[in-house]
Design an enzyme around this catalytic site. Structure first.
Site, PDB file in Angstrom:
ATOM      1  N   ASP A   1       0.786  -1.271  -0.003  1.00 41.34           N
ATOM      2  CA  ASP A   1       0.096  -0.074   0.119  1.00 41.34           C
ATOM      3  C   ASP A   1       1.201   1.111  -0.349  1.00 41.34           C
ATOM      4  O   ASP A   1       2.463   1.321   0.239  1.00 41.34           O
ATOM      5  CB  ASP A   1      -0.459  -0.147   1.019  1.00 41.34           C
ATOM      6  CG  ASP A   1      -1.870   0.928   1.342  1.00 41.34           C
ATOM      7  OD1 ASP A   1      -2.254   1.441   0.334  1.00 41.34           O
ATOM      8  OD2 ASP A   1      -2.009   1.764   2.859  1.00 41.34           O
TER       9      ASP A   1
ATOM     10  N   ASP B   1      -0.369   4.770   0.765  1.00 45.38           N
ATOM     11  CA  ASP B   1      -0.659   6.105   1.848  1.00 45.38           C
ATOM     12  C   ASP B   1      -0.686   5.384   2.919  1.00 45.38           C
ATOM     13  O   ASP B   1      -0.913   4.700   3.365  1.00 45.38           O
ATOM     14  CB  ASP B   1      -2.287   6.439   1.968  1.00 45.38           C
ATOM     15  CG  ASP B   1      -1.997   7.801   0.265  1.00 45.38           C
ATOM     16  OD1 ASP B   1      -0.952   8.266  -0.134  1.00 45.38           O
ATOM     17  OD2 ASP B   1      -2.972   7.316  -0.272  1.00 45.38           O
TER      18      ASP B   1
HETATM   19  P1  B16 Z   1      -6.968   9.471  -4.118  1.00 42.34           P
HETATM   20  P2  B16 Z   1      -4.008   3.338  -0.416  1.00 42.34           P
HETATM   21  C1  B16 Z   1      -6.322   5.369  -0.260  1.00 42.34           C
HETATM   22  O1  B16 Z   1      -4.868   5.301  -0.731  1.00 42.34           O
HETATM   23  C2  B16 Z   1      -6.221   6.382   0.787  1.00 42.34           C
HETATM   24  O2  B16 Z   1      -5.881   5.718   2.026  1.00 42.34           O
HETATM   25  C3  B16 Z   1      -7.901   6.782   0.747  1.00 42.34           C
HETATM   26  O3  B16 Z   1      -7.744   7.833   1.917  1.00 42.34           O
HETATM   27  C4  B16 Z   1      -7.965   7.317  -0.018  1.00 42.34           C
HETATM   28  O4  B16 Z   1      -9.073   8.323   0.048  1.00 42.34           O
HETATM   29  C5  B16 Z   1      -8.376   7.212  -1.921  1.00 42.34           C
HETATM   30  O5  B16 Z   1      -6.461   6.792  -1.365  1.00 42.34           O
HETATM   31  C6  B16 Z   1      -8.175   7.641  -2.780  1.00 42.34           C
HETATM   32  O6  B16 Z   1      -7.504   8.254  -2.560  1.00 42.34           O
HETATM   33  O7  B16 Z   1      -8.474  10.690  -3.259  1.00 42.34           O
HETATM   34  O8  B16 Z   1      -5.955  10.216  -4.303  1.00 42.34           O
HETATM   35  O9  B16 Z   1      -7.624   9.257  -5.721  1.00 42.34           O
HETATM   36  O10 B16 Z   1      -4.416   3.491   1.052  1.00 42.34           O
HETATM   37  O11 B16 Z   1      -5.008   2.863  -1.500  1.00 42.34           O
HETATM   38  O12 B16 Z   1      -2.801   4.192  -0.926  1.00 42.34           O
HETATM   39 MG    MG Z   2      -2.979   3.124   3.423  1.00 42.35          MG
END
Ligand code: B16
Ligand code: MG
Length: 218
Positions: free
Chosen positions: A12, A14
């Site tokens: 992952d 984030d």
């Molecule tokens: P975006 P991951 C996720 O990333 C985040 O944890 C989540 O908080 C966020 O809403 C989602 O990506 C979408 O992100 O708005 O930038 O498309 O944890 O899967 O790396």
């Molecule tokens: Mg994450």
């Protein structure tokens, strides 16, 4: 020579490799305040790994108000612009402690790495962090229909590497992400608190605690 059972590690982004989870929190908090929804760190925990519209819908439900589809799209767009502002100055210095060493140790052991982020900003983030060339495969979030805890993104990562699920293990900081890894049938390494990531096979506080030999089957 030792024969490793695992052939790849699926990360992952984030909250695992960099603290963009905090920037998502700040941008969602601003949006929640603007629509009168109460929002705190515990609520944010439920949003980690959940895609943009899914996260927005959870916040809007908490506001108790009705929003048209056009309003929702405008709010999601605004949140994304705020988020992109917050991550505009990311650099290799924003890699979390141990992240670069963990990636290097995996590659040095001859395993592959993939990225399984549902963020549509993931490619820009890994480029700014200077690690875009550290992954054999990066899942394109635009092609993922079901966000975590659905296993789709981890299955897509394994398929993109040309490997079976049992060849891979996943690394996640979110409850939804750990569920996704387990539903995919993989070993789940949690990054964070064991009290939060109760379904992970093993939990470490951060990638500075990452020790590849500990996760490899004999
Ligand atoms: P975006 P991951 C996720 O990333 C985040 O944890 C989540 O908080 C966020 O809403 C989602 O990506 C979408 O992100 O708005 O930038 O498309 O944890 O899967 O790396
Ligand atoms: Mg994450």
């Amino acid at each position: 020579m030792r024969k490793y059972a695992y052939r790849a590690v699926i990360f992952d982004l984030d909250g695992v490799l960099t603290d963009t989870a905090h920037y998502h929190y700040l941008a969602w908090k601003k949006l929640a305040d603007s629509v009168g929804a109460s929002f705190d760190a515990a609520f944010n925990e439920q949003l980690k790994g959940v895609d943009r519209m899914g996260s927005l819908n959870l916040i809007l439900q908490a506001s108790g108000k009705e929003f048209s589809e056009a309003d929702k799209l405008a709010l999601a767009h605004r949140k994304n612009l705020d988020y992109q502002d917050l991550i505009s100055a990311l650099s290799p210095a924003d890699l979390l402690p141990g992240a670069a060493a963990a990636l290097q140790s995996i590659r040095a052991a001859g395993l592959k790495t993939a990225l399984a982020s549902v963020s549509k900003n993931a490619q820009a983030v890994i480029e700014r962090l200077g690690i875009a060339d550290q992954f054999e495969f990066v899942v394109d979030a635009a092609n993922i229909r079901n966000s975590k805890p659905d296993p789709e993104i981890f299955l897509a990562a394994a398929a993109g590497l040309g490997l079976q699920v049992q060849d891979c293990f996943g690394v996640e900081d979110s409850i939804a992400g750990i569920r996704a890894i387990k539903s995919a049938g993989m070993f789940a390494l949690g990054v964070g608190s064991p009290a939060v990531l109760t379904e992970a096979d093993v939990v470490i506080a951060g990638l500075d605690q990452f020790s590849l030999p500990d996760y490899l089957k004999e």
